[in-house]
Write a protein that holds these residues in place. Structure first.
Motif, short mmCIF file in Angstrom:
data_model
loop_
_atom_site.label_atom_id
_atom_site.label_comp_id
_atom_site.label_asym_id
_atom_site.label_seq_id
_atom_site.Cartn_x
_atom_site.Cartn_y
_atom_site.Cartn_z
N LEU A 189 -7.64 -20.43 -47.52
CA LEU A 189 -8.12 -20.06 -46.18
C LEU A 189 -7.00 -19.40 -45.38
O LEU A 189 -5.92 -19.98 -45.21
N SER A 190 -7.25 -18.21 -44.89
CA SER A 190 -6.30 -17.53 -44.02
C SER A 190 -6.67 -17.78 -42.57
O SER A 190 -7.77 -18.25 -42.25
N TRP A 191 -5.74 -17.45 -41.66
CA TRP A 191 -6.04 -17.59 -40.24
C TRP A 191 -7.21 -16.69 -39.83
O TRP A 191 -8.04 -17.07 -39.00
N THR A 192 -7.29 -15.53 -40.43
CA THR A 192 -8.40 -14.62 -40.12
C THR A 192 -9.72 -15.21 -40.56
O THR A 192 -10.72 -15.17 -39.83
N ASP A 193 -9.73 -15.81 -41.77
CA ASP A 193 -10.96 -16.42 -42.26
C ASP A 193 -11.38 -17.59 -41.37
O ASP A 193 -12.58 -17.77 -41.08
N ALA A 194 -10.41 -18.40 -40.97
CA ALA A 194 -10.71 -19.51 -40.07
C ALA A 194 -11.27 -18.99 -38.74
O ALA A 194 -12.20 -19.58 -38.17
N GLY A 195 -10.73 -17.88 -38.27
CA GLY A 195 -11.24 -17.28 -37.04
C GLY A 195 -12.68 -16.83 -37.16
O GLY A 195 -13.47 -16.95 -36.21
N ILE A 196 -13.05 -16.30 -38.33
CA ILE A 196 -14.44 -15.88 -38.56
C ILE A 196 -15.37 -17.09 -38.49
O ILE A 196 -16.44 -17.04 -37.88
N ALA A 197 -14.97 -18.19 -39.12
CA ALA A 197 -15.79 -19.40 -39.08
C ALA A 197 -15.98 -19.90 -37.66
O ALA A 197 -17.10 -20.24 -37.24
N LEU A 198 -14.89 -19.95 -36.91
CA LEU A 198 -14.98 -20.42 -35.52
C LEU A 198 -15.79 -19.45 -34.67
O LEU A 198 -16.57 -19.88 -33.80
N ALA A 199 -15.64 -18.15 -34.91
CA ALA A 199 -16.42 -17.17 -34.15
C ALA A 199 -17.91 -17.32 -34.42
O ALA A 199 -18.73 -17.22 -33.50
N LEU A 200 -18.27 -17.59 -35.67
CA LEU A 200 -19.68 -17.79 -36.01
C LEU A 200 -20.26 -18.96 -35.23
O LEU A 200 -21.33 -18.87 -34.63
N ILE A 201 -19.54 -20.09 -35.25
CA ILE A 201 -20.06 -21.32 -34.65
C ILE A 201 -20.03 -21.28 -33.13
O ILE A 201 -20.97 -21.73 -32.46
N LEU A 202 -18.95 -20.73 -32.56
CA LEU A 202 -18.74 -20.80 -31.12
C LEU A 202 -19.24 -19.59 -30.35
O LEU A 202 -19.52 -19.69 -29.15
N LEU A 203 -19.34 -18.43 -31.00
CA LEU A 203 -19.71 -17.21 -30.29
C LEU A 203 -20.94 -16.52 -30.87
O LEU A 203 -21.92 -16.28 -30.16
N VAL A 204 -20.90 -16.19 -32.17
CA VAL A 204 -21.94 -15.34 -32.76
C VAL A 204 -23.31 -16.00 -32.70
O VAL A 204 -24.26 -15.45 -32.14
N ARG A 205 -23.44 -17.19 -33.29
CA ARG A 205 -24.74 -17.86 -33.29
C ARG A 205 -25.22 -18.19 -31.87
O ARG A 205 -26.38 -17.90 -31.53
N PRO A 206 -24.37 -18.77 -31.01
CA PRO A 206 -24.86 -19.06 -29.65
C PRO A 206 -25.32 -17.82 -28.90
O PRO A 206 -26.39 -17.84 -28.27
N LEU A 207 -24.55 -16.74 -28.92
CA LEU A 207 -24.91 -15.55 -28.15
C LEU A 207 -26.13 -14.85 -28.74
O LEU A 207 -27.06 -14.49 -28.02
N ILE A 208 -26.13 -14.65 -30.06
CA ILE A 208 -27.28 -13.98 -30.68
C ILE A 208 -28.52 -14.85 -30.56
O ILE A 208 -29.62 -14.36 -30.29
N GLY A 209 -28.37 -16.15 -30.76
CA GLY A 209 -29.52 -17.04 -30.61
C GLY A 209 -30.08 -17.01 -29.20
O GLY A 209 -31.30 -16.96 -29.01
N TRP A 210 -29.21 -17.04 -28.20
CA TRP A 210 -29.66 -17.01 -26.81
C TRP A 210 -30.38 -15.70 -26.49
O TRP A 210 -31.45 -15.71 -25.88
N LEU A 211 -29.81 -14.58 -26.92
CA LEU A 211 -30.42 -13.28 -26.64
C LEU A 211 -31.76 -13.14 -27.36
O LEU A 211 -32.71 -12.55 -26.82
N SER A 212 -31.86 -13.67 -28.57
CA SER A 212 -33.11 -13.53 -29.33
C SER A 212 -34.26 -14.29 -28.68
O SER A 212 -35.43 -13.99 -28.93
N LEU A 213 -33.95 -15.28 -27.84
CA LEU A 213 -34.99 -16.11 -27.22
C LEU A 213 -35.41 -15.62 -25.84
O LEU A 213 -36.24 -16.26 -25.19
N LEU A 214 -34.85 -14.51 -25.39
CA LEU A 214 -35.26 -13.95 -24.10
C LEU A 214 -36.75 -13.62 -24.13
O LEU A 214 -37.25 -13.04 -25.08
N GLY A 215 -37.44 -14.02 -23.08
CA GLY A 215 -38.87 -13.75 -23.00
C GLY A 215 -39.74 -14.80 -23.63
O GLY A 215 -40.97 -14.69 -23.58
#
Length: 421
Positions: free
Chosen positions: A319-345
């Protein structure tokens, strides 16, 4: 008699002792510090890591990087049972409007999550396009096994809050719907990025036929099992006397036969649970069957997570620092933001929308998909994929596991207030 005599020490028995002790501790220790129902998955991984680090004489478990097949088999069986149980527990399918958040999560959030993770893997981590696509497909689906704490309760229990319903139905279907993207990653690895070489076959077979076959086989299998359990023979139905073993056999039959006709078995068993639940909907056998399958699911999950903890230190060396960053970005940013936007309306608003967006747990399905793909073709970035997926599961089980009880407590209060009104 072996060379060590009657009382020779066996690594196998050390292994059984360690697994049993870890599972008990993971469920028991949290009760000293919280009154909420403890979330054991993260502790199972951590205590598994600790046990295999300090207990002498434990045999080495198969390394998924060089021997993925055992991991594929155990994870596959666990997900099969979990998906069927997830479909079975939904009491009320209700209107199409109720399914709108689920459709958004499946048709919008999941493909965008796959795209985002694939872009991060290729651009920031320097993975091949094939490995980046596979990474997105492996990490995109939410897990029906580990997300039970935020899903609807057992059959006949009621209390199907829109948040619980959305998370449950999403987990029931997106494991199977991620499969076309796994096949896309395999196609790119084998035939290159020129879509003309594989695009039409992928669209017709891996998207069209396999999804349709999974839905059809699941509906047919659920109806047939319902006839066997509840209808025929009249007056002597199996549901009145049989254990869940008969139904489990039907699930395995449905899954295996769907795979034989090149359909998605994960979709089939989820649809089978939904279909079976509609037959004699108020019969108490549904509750007994759910409890039986859930017990099997929890047992398999516990063993698998302890095993993951055992091999995780070795996996994380890649595991590199970049790879760890991708995992954290998925959990903390990508899924929450995309999930929230997909539920608009949709009907899910405010804080509830954030709960749905945030609690997309990653877990056993990711292990299966990566082990499955690794058994089909060798990826250049395979060791990094295992490291990144293992780290993502660890962070997800800890973060989501130890916070979900608080989120669900508030939902339960809302449900109680609605019932009182």
């Amino acid at each position: 008699m072996n060379d060590s005599g009657f009382f020779g020490l066996s690594g196998y028995h050390f292994l059984l002792t360690a697994i049993g002790g870890v599972i008990i501790l993971a469920h028991w220790l949290p009760r000293w510090v919280t009154r909420r129902e403890p979330a054991a998955p993260g502790l199972l991984i951590l205590l598994g890591m600790l046990a295999f680090a300090v207990v002498p004489g434990l045999p080495a478990l198969p390394d998924p990087r060089s021997n993925p097949h055992p991991w594929e088999i155990v994870a596959e069986l666990t997900v099969i049972i979990a998906l069927f149980a997830t479909g079975l527990r939904i009491d009320n399918l209700s209107s199409l409007r109720r399914w709108a958040p689920t459709v958004r999560l499946l048709a919008v959030a999941m493909p965008l999550t796959i795209l985002a993770v694939a872009v991060m893997g290729h651009v920031f981590a320097g993975m091949t396009i094939a490995a980046a696509i596979l990474l997105g497909a492996v990490l995109a689906p939410t897990d029906p096994v580990l997300a039970g704490g935020v899903q609807v309760g057992p059959p006949l229990e009621g209390g199907e809050h829109p948040v619980r319903f959305a998370l449950t139905t999403e987990a029931a279907m997106n494991d199977g719907l991620a499969f076309p993207f796994v096949y896309m990653g395999l196609a790119v690895a084998a035939q290159g990025t020129l879509i003309g070489n594989w695009g039409l076959e992928w669209l017709l077979q891996d998207v069209g036929w396999r999804i349709a076959a999974g839905v059809a086989m699941g509906a047919a299998g659920g109806w047939a099992l319902g006839q066997v359990l509840f209808v025929l023979p009249r007056g002597r139905t199996l549901a009145d006397t049989a254990s869940g073993v008969v139904a489990l056999a039907g699930v395995l039959l449905c899954y295996g036969s769907t795979e034989l006709v090149e359909g998605y078995g994960f979709i089939a068993v989820a649809v089978m649970g939904l279909t079976l639940r509609r037959i004699e909907a108020d019969h108490d056998f549904h509750r007994r069957l759910h409890d039986f399958t859930q017990a099997l699911e929890h047992a398999l999950t516990a063993v698998l997570l302890v095993g993951l903890g055992a091999v995780l230190p070795a996996l994380l060396t890649g595991l590199s620092w970049t790879d760890a960053g991708i995992a954290l970005a998925l959990i903390l940013l990508v899924r929450p933001l995309i999930g929230w936007l997909s539920l608009l309306g949709t009907r899910i608003k405010g804080r509830d929308r954030w709960v749905v967006a945030i609690y997309g747990v990653r877990g056993i399905g990711s292990i299966y998909y990566l082990a499955y793909a690794a058994g089909k073709i060798e990826f250049l970035d395979e060791h990094r994929l295992w490291a990144l997926v293992g780290f993502t599961i660890l962070i997800s089980t800890l973060l989501h596991g130890f916070t979900s009880a608080m989120a669900i407590e508030d939902l339960s209060k809302e449900e109680a207030e609605e019932d009182a009104a």
